[in-house]
Enzyme design. Structure first.
Site, short mmCIF file in Angstrom:
data_model
loop_
_atom_site.label_atom_id
_atom_site.label_comp_id
_atom_site.label_asym_id
_atom_site.label_seq_id
_atom_site.Cartn_x
_atom_site.Cartn_y
_atom_site.Cartn_z
N TYR A 117 0.82 -1.22 0.00
CA TYR A 117 0.00 0.00 0.00
C TYR A 117 0.85 1.27 0.00
CZ TYR A 117 -4.24 -2.64 0.52
OH TYR A 117 -5.28 -3.48 0.28
N LYS A 170 2.63 -14.48 5.35
CA LYS A 170 3.06 -15.42 4.31
C LYS A 170 4.58 -15.51 4.35
CE LYS A 170 1.30 -17.15 1.04
NZ LYS A 170 0.95 -18.60 0.85
N ASP A 183 -3.03 -18.29 4.11
CA ASP A 183 -4.01 -19.12 3.39
C ASP A 183 -4.64 -20.15 4.33
OD1 ASP A 183 -1.21 -19.64 3.07
OD2 ASP A 183 -1.70 -21.44 1.97
N ASP A 221 -6.52 -6.76 4.40
CA ASP A 221 -7.61 -6.39 3.49
C ASP A 221 -8.47 -7.61 3.17
OD1 ASP A 221 -8.97 -4.65 1.78
OD2 ASP A 221 -7.80 -5.30 0.06
#
Ligand code: ATP
Length: 386
Positions: free
Chosen positions: A135, A205, A245, A269
Site C-alpha cells: 500500500y 506469508k 491461506d 484487506d
C-alpha cells in the site's frame, strides 16, 4: 456535565443518509444512558465531493487540522477522485495522522443470516497494519522507462536473474519495517490483555516472503517476548502465528481458535472482508483507524459510497453506527454503546432491518434507512411497540 466536540465527515453517496442516522441514534443513546450529563457537540468538517464543491479541494488542510486537534473523529464513506496521480482520501487521512492500526472487530448479532453453521462462535478482532506493505504505492507500469530502469538495477546491480518476462513486467516494492511491525503487534497485545482475549495470532506469508512477511512474524514474536514476558509466562497472553491461506480456511472450520489477529496491510484487506462476510457482510462491519501513541483515531463506515443506492433511502447505517459504538467504548462511554448494540440486536432478532440484511432473513421485513433509524431510536428509549 461532560461535553466532547466530535469532528465528523458526512461522506459521499450514502454518507448523506447514514451519517445523520448514526448521529440521531448516538444522541438518543447518550440521553438515555446519561440523562444529559454526557453529550457530543458534532463539528462538521469537509472532505470528498462536498469539500470539492465548496472549496475546490478534496481534502482541505482545515479538515486535517481539526482531526489533529480533537484527536478522535468519525467519517462516512468518501469518493476516490478519478484521475492520474490522485490518491484515495482515506489513505491520505490515515497517512497524515499516521493512523497505523486499522481495527476491525468481528462479531455476530443474533438474527443476522450467516453462511456459517455457528456464527455465534465468531469473536475476532483484526489489527491490520495501515501504513506499509504494497500500500506504500511504490510500483512501476510495464513498458515504462521506470520499469526498465528498475529491472536493470535488479539485474545489473542486485544479481537478480529470474524475472521471467523482463520486457513486459511491472514492478512493485513491499516495504515492511521492524518499527512498523512492532508498534502494530504491541497494540494488538495490549488490546488482547485489556479485553481479556487470550491469543494474539500473527498472520503472514513468511514461508514465501521470508524477509517482509517473515520479518513481521519474527519481530512480532520478539516484541511479545521482550515487552509481555510476565503476561506470557503467567498465561494471561498467548502468541502464535499462522500462514495466511491456512488461516482463511481455519477461520471457517474452527473460528474459536482465534481472537486477536495481527497482520500486514494486504493480508488484512482480504481477512477483513472474509470475516465480515461470515457475520453479515460489509453493511454491518465497523472499523477504526488508530494511532495508539498519539491517541488519534478516526472511526469509519467500512463500505464504500454505494452510488447504486445513494439517495434512495435504502442504505444500511449499521456499519457507521457500530463504528460509533466502538468510538463510545474508546472514550469510555460504554453504557451508551451497549444500549445501541442491544437495540440493533433486538431489531435483527425480530427480522427487521434494511433490505441488504432483511432479504436473507427467513421472514425479514425490509425497512428504509429512516424507518430503521426511527425504530432503533424507539427501542433505545424503551418505547418500541411492534
Ligand atoms: P466505492 O466506489 O465508493 O467503493 P462501491 O459501490 O464500489 O463504492 P461499496 O460502496 O462498498 O463499493 O458497495 C459494494 C456493494 O455493496 C454495492 O452494491 C452497494 O450498494 C452495497 N453496499 C455498500 N454499502 C452499503 C450499505 N451501507 N447498505 C446497503 N448496501 C451497501
Amino acid at each position: 456535565m461532560e461535553t466532547i466536540t466530535l469532528p465528523y465527515i458526512t461522506g459521499d453517496g450514502v454518507g448523506a443518509e447514514i451519517t445523520p442516522a448514526m448521529q440521531t441514534i448516538v444522541d438518543t443513546a447518550l440521553y438515555k444512558a446519561y440523562n444529559g450529563t454526557r453529550n457530543i457537540r458534532w463539528l462538521e468538517v469537509f472532505a470528498g465531493e462536498r469539500a470539492f464543491r465548496q472549496t475546490g479541494t478534496w481534502l482541505p488542510e482545515e479538515t486535517l487540522k481539526v482531526f489533529e486537534q480533537h484527536q478522535v473523529g468519525i467519517k462516512g464513506p468518501l469518493t476516490t477522485p478519478v484521475g492520474e496521480g490522485v490518491r484515495s482520501l482515506n489513505v491520505v487521512l490515515r497517512q497524515s495522522l499516521d493512523l497505523y492500526v486499522c481495527l476491525r472487530p468481528v462479531r455476530w448479532y443474533r438474527g443476522i443470516s450467516s453462511p456459517l453453521l455457528h456464527p455465534e462462535l465468531v469473536n475476532m478482532h483484526i489489527f491490520r497494519e495501515n501504513t506499509e506493505d504494497i500500500y506504500a504505492g511504490i510500483e512501476w507500469e510495464a513498458g515504462t522507462s521506470e520499469a526498465g530502469k528498475f529491472y536493470r538495477f535488479l539485474h545489473d546491480q542486485m544479481g537478480v536473474a529470474n524475472v521471467r518476462f523482463p520486457e513486459t513486467s511491472a514492478f512493485g516494492v513491499k516495504p515492511v519495517s521492524r518499527e512498523g511491525s512492532e508498534r502494530l503487534v504491541r497494540a494488538a497485545c495490549r488490546y488482547a490483555l485489556q479485553h481479556n482475549l487470550a491469543t494474539v495470532t500473527l498472520v503472514h506469508k513468511g514461508n514465501i516472503m521470508k524477509y517482509t512477511e517473515g520479518g513481521f512474524r519474527r519481530w512480532g514474536y520478539a516484541l511479545a517476548a521482550r515487552e509481555f514476558s510476565d503476561e506470557l509466562s503467567e498465561g494471561r497472553l498467548r502468541i502464535n502465528d499462522c500462514i495466511a491461506d491456512a488461516f482463511l480456511q481455519n477461520t471457517l472450520l474452527n473460528p474459536t481458535a482465534y481472537s486477536v489477529i495481527a497482520t500486514l496491510n494486504l493480508n488484512g484487506d482480504y481477512i477483513s472482508d472474509q470475516l465480515a462476510a461470515m457475520v453479515g457482510g460489509i453493511g454491518i462491519a465497523p472499523g477504526a483507524n488508530i494511532n495508539y501513541q498519539t491517541g488519534h483515531a478516526i472511526f469509519e463506515a467500512t463500505h464504500g459510497t454505494a452510488p447504486d443506492i445513494a439517495g434512495s433511502n435504502r442504505a444500511n447505517p449499521c456499519s457507521l453506527i457500530l463504528s460509533a459504538v466502538m468510538l463510545l467504548e474508546h472514550i469510555g462511554w460504554n453504557e451508551a454503546g451497549a444500549l445501541i448494540e442491544n437495540a440493533l440486536e433486538q431489531s435483527f432478532v425480530q427480522e427487521r432491518a434494511t433490505l441488504d440484511l432483511a432479504r436473507f432473513m427467513p421472514g425479514g421485513t425490509a425497512l428504509s434507512t429512516s424507518g430503521f433509524t426511527k425504530e432503533i431510536v424507539m427501542r433505545i428509549l424503551g418505547k418500541y411497540h411492534a
